[in-house]
Design a protein around this motif. Sequence first.
Motif, short mmCIF file in Angstrom:
data_model
loop_
_atom_site.label_atom_id
_atom_site.label_comp_id
_atom_site.label_asym_id
_atom_site.label_seq_id
_atom_site.Cartn_x
_atom_site.Cartn_y
_atom_site.Cartn_z
N THR A 12 -1.63 1.75 -8.66
CA THR A 12 -2.41 2.97 -8.49
C THR A 12 -1.50 4.10 -8.03
OG1 THR A 12 -4.36 1.70 -7.88
CG2 THR A 12 -4.37 4.03 -7.32
N GLU A 13 -1.54 5.21 -8.75
CA GLU A 13 -0.82 6.43 -8.39
C GLU A 13 -1.83 7.37 -7.74
OE1 GLU A 13 1.37 9.23 -7.47
OE2 GLU A 13 2.47 7.78 -8.66
N PRO A 14 -1.65 7.73 -6.44
CA PRO A 14 -2.65 8.55 -5.75
C PRO A 14 -2.64 10.03 -6.14
CG PRO A 14 -0.85 8.06 -4.28
CD PRO A 14 -0.59 7.30 -5.55
N TYR A 15 -1.58 10.53 -6.74
CA TYR A 15 -1.50 11.93 -7.15
C TYR A 15 -1.19 12.00 -8.64
CZ TYR A 15 -1.59 13.25 -2.28
OH TYR A 15 -1.97 13.44 -0.98
N PHE A 16 -2.15 11.65 -9.46
CA PHE A 16 -1.98 11.63 -10.91
C PHE A 16 -1.85 13.05 -11.44
CE2 PHE A 16 -3.84 11.19 -15.24
CZ PHE A 16 -2.84 10.39 -15.76
N LEU A 17 -0.81 13.30 -12.21
CA LEU A 17 -0.52 14.63 -12.79
C LEU A 17 -0.42 15.72 -11.73
CD1 LEU A 17 -2.79 14.49 -15.98
CD2 LEU A 17 -0.33 14.02 -15.82
N ARG A 54 0.80 -1.23 0.00
CA ARG A 54 0.00 0.00 0.00
C ARG A 54 0.83 1.27 0.00
NH1 ARG A 54 -2.41 -3.18 3.82
NH2 ARG A 54 -1.57 -1.91 5.48
N ASN A 55 2.13 1.18 0.26
CA ASN A 55 2.98 2.36 0.28
C ASN A 55 4.27 2.04 -0.48
OD1 ASN A 55 3.91 4.91 0.88
ND2 ASN A 55 4.56 4.39 2.94
N PHE A 56 4.15 1.73 -1.75
CA PHE A 56 5.27 1.28 -2.57
C PHE A 56 6.34 2.36 -2.65
CE2 PHE A 56 7.08 0.36 -6.88
CZ PHE A 56 7.71 -0.82 -6.51
N LEU A 57 7.56 2.01 -2.28
CA LEU A 57 8.73 2.90 -2.26
C LEU A 57 8.51 4.15 -1.41
CD1 LEU A 57 9.85 2.65 -6.00
CD2 LEU A 57 10.72 1.37 -4.05
N GLY A 58 7.58 4.09 -0.46
CA GLY A 58 7.31 5.21 0.44
C GLY A 58 6.62 6.39 -0.22
N ARG A 59 6.00 6.17 -1.38
CA ARG A 59 5.36 7.26 -2.12
C ARG A 59 3.83 7.19 -2.12
NH1 ARG A 59 8.51 7.39 -7.67
NH2 ARG A 59 7.87 9.56 -7.72
N GLY A 60 3.26 6.27 -1.34
CA GLY A 60 1.81 6.15 -1.26
C GLY A 60 1.19 5.40 -2.43
N GLN A 61 1.99 4.87 -3.31
CA GLN A 61 1.48 4.14 -4.46
C GLN A 61 1.07 2.74 -4.03
OE1 GLN A 61 5.13 4.59 -6.53
NE2 GLN A 61 4.37 6.27 -7.79
N PHE A 62 0.06 2.19 -4.70
CA PHE A 62 -0.44 0.86 -4.41
C PHE A 62 -0.06 -0.06 -5.56
CE2 PHE A 62 -3.67 -2.45 -4.87
CZ PHE A 62 -3.70 -2.98 -3.60
N ILE A 63 0.48 -1.24 -5.23
CA ILE A 63 0.86 -2.21 -6.25
C ILE A 63 0.42 -3.59 -5.78
CG2 ILE A 63 3.18 -2.56 -5.32
CD1 ILE A 63 4.15 -2.78 -8.25
N LYS A 64 -0.11 -4.39 -6.71
CA LYS A 64 -0.56 -5.74 -6.37
C LYS A 64 -0.28 -6.69 -7.53
CE LYS A 64 -4.54 -8.42 -4.86
NZ LYS A 64 -5.96 -8.37 -4.47
#
Length: 72
Positions: free
Chosen positions: A61-66, A34-44
């Motif tokens: 999932t990128e939580p801050y797109f653009l 849920r916190n991929f590489l400490g950037r808040g990104q989700f990967i599964k």
Amino acid sequence: DVVEKSTGEFSIGAGYSSGGDTEGPTVEGSISERNFLGRGQFIKLSAGGGKRSRDYSFSFTEPYFLGRRIAA
């Protein structure tokens, strides 16, 4: 003080299908973060299947797109 918590998950499962073309035992496994590489990104990543079927899935999932608070 900041206390780090685990943000990852690992799961496995098994079952048995008794009908249709995919009759027989099935297995599934997945790993997510849920916190991929400490950037808040989700990967599964997940995979599963049985004797005659295979299913694979990848999700990101990128939580801050653009630069905006829009998940993509």
